[in-house]
Design an enzyme around this catalytic site. Structure first.
Site, PDB file in Angstrom:
ATOM      1  N   LYS A  41       0.817  -1.222   0.000  1.00  0.00           N
ATOM      2  CA  LYS A  41       0.000   0.000   0.000  1.00  0.00           C
ATOM      3  C   LYS A  41       0.848   1.270   0.000  1.00  0.00           C
ATOM      4  O   LYS A  41       0.313   2.368  -0.033  1.00  0.00           O
ATOM      5  CB  LYS A  41      -0.935  -0.003   1.211  1.00  0.00           C
ATOM      6  CG  LYS A  41      -2.141  -0.913   1.019  1.00  0.00           C
ATOM      7  CD  LYS A  41      -3.359  -0.348   1.705  1.00  0.00           C
ATOM      8  CE  LYS A  41      -4.633  -0.967   1.187  1.00  0.00           C
ATOM      9  NZ  LYS A  41      -5.832  -0.396   1.783  1.00  0.00           N
ATOM     10  N   ARG A  90     -18.188   0.580   4.335  1.00  0.00           N
ATOM     11  CA  ARG A  90     -18.728   1.879   3.943  1.00  0.00           C
ATOM     12  C   ARG A  90     -19.781   1.691   2.866  1.00  0.00           C
ATOM     13  O   ARG A  90     -20.961   1.783   3.120  1.00  0.00           O
ATOM     14  CB  ARG A  90     -17.612   2.806   3.459  1.00  0.00           C
ATOM     15  CG  ARG A  90     -16.847   3.438   4.590  1.00  0.00           C
ATOM     16  CD  ARG A  90     -15.476   3.834   4.194  1.00  0.00           C
ATOM     17  NE  ARG A  90     -14.700   2.671   3.771  1.00  0.00           N
ATOM     18  CZ  ARG A  90     -13.439   2.696   3.443  1.00  0.00           C
ATOM     19  NH1 ARG A  90     -12.796   3.831   3.442  1.00  0.00           N
ATOM     20  NH2 ARG A  90     -12.794   1.604   3.117  1.00  0.00           N
TER      21      ARG A  90
END
Ligand code: ADP
Length: 160
Positions: A41, A90
Site C-alpha cells: 500500500k 462503507r
C-alpha cells in the site's frame, strides 16, 4: 474474555476508524487495534508513526490496545486468542474485497469469525487516501481526523 482484532493500514487513522473502535469496544471485552505493515500500500507514515497517532487519538484505553504486526492476520489472531476480526463497511465498494477476505480467513481459521460494522453515515465517503489528498494540497481536514493526525499531515506536507 472476548477479544476482537481490528486490523488495518491506518495510514493515517480517521474519524471513521475511531467511530468503529468506539462502537465495537462496547460489544467486546477487549479490542486490539492491529496496524498492518502492508508495504504494497506504500504507506505515507511509518508503522511506528501510525501506531503512535492511534495511541494519541484514543483517550480511554482501558479495554483497548494498539499493536503492529507482520504476517498472516489469522496467525496473529490465533496467537492473540481473538474470537473475531472486525472490519468496517462503507459502501458496496468495500463489500467484494471484504467478502473475499472474510471467506479466505474462515477457510484458514474456521474458529475466528469476521464481523462487520456499518460506517456511520457521516463517514461513508471518508478514507485515509482522500484525507491525504486534501492535506497534500493544504485543505482543511480538521473534521475528518483527530488533532494529532491533522498536525502530522501538516508536517508531512509542509512546503520546504
Ligand atoms: P486496510 O488497508 O486493511 O483496508 P484501512 O485503514 O483502509 O486498512 O481500513 C481498516 C478498516 O477500517 C477497514 O475495514 C475499512 O473498511 C474500515 N474503514 C476505513 N474507513 C472507514 C470509515 N470511514 N468508516 C467505517 N469503516 C472504515
Amino acid at each position: 474474555m472476548k477479544l476482537v482484532i481490528y486490523p488495518g493500514t491506518f495510514d493515517p487513522i480517521t474519524n471513521g476508524h475511531l467511530d468503529i473502535i468506539q462502537r465495537a469496544v462496547l460489544m467486546f471485552d477487549y479490542l486490539l487495534v492491529a496496524v498492518t505493515d502492508n508495504p504494497a500500500k506504500n504507506p505515507l507514515f511509518s508503522l511506528a508513526e501510525r501506531v503512535l497517532m492511534i495511541q494519541n487519538s484514543i483517550s480511554d484505553k482501558k479495554n483497548i490496545s494498539i499493536e503492529s504486526f507482520r504476517g498472516l492476520l489469522v496467525d496473529y489472531a490465533m496467537e492473540k486468542k481473538a474470537c473475531a476480526i472486525l472490519r468496517g463497511l462503507r459502501a458496496t465498494l468495500d463489500f467484494e474485497y471484504e467478502f473475499q477476505m472474510a471467506l479466505i480467513n474462515r477457510k484458514l481459521a474456521p474458529d475466528i469469525a469476521t464481523i462487520f460494522l456499518m460506517t456511520h453515515e457521516k463517514y461513508t465517503y471518508l478514507n485515509s487516501t482522500i484525507v491525504k489528498e486534501i492535506a497534500r494540497f493544504g485543505g482543511n481536514i480538521s473534521c475528518f481526523v483527530p488533532p494529532i493526525v491533522e498536525q502530522k499531515l501538516k508536517e508531512k506536507f509542509k512546503p520546504i
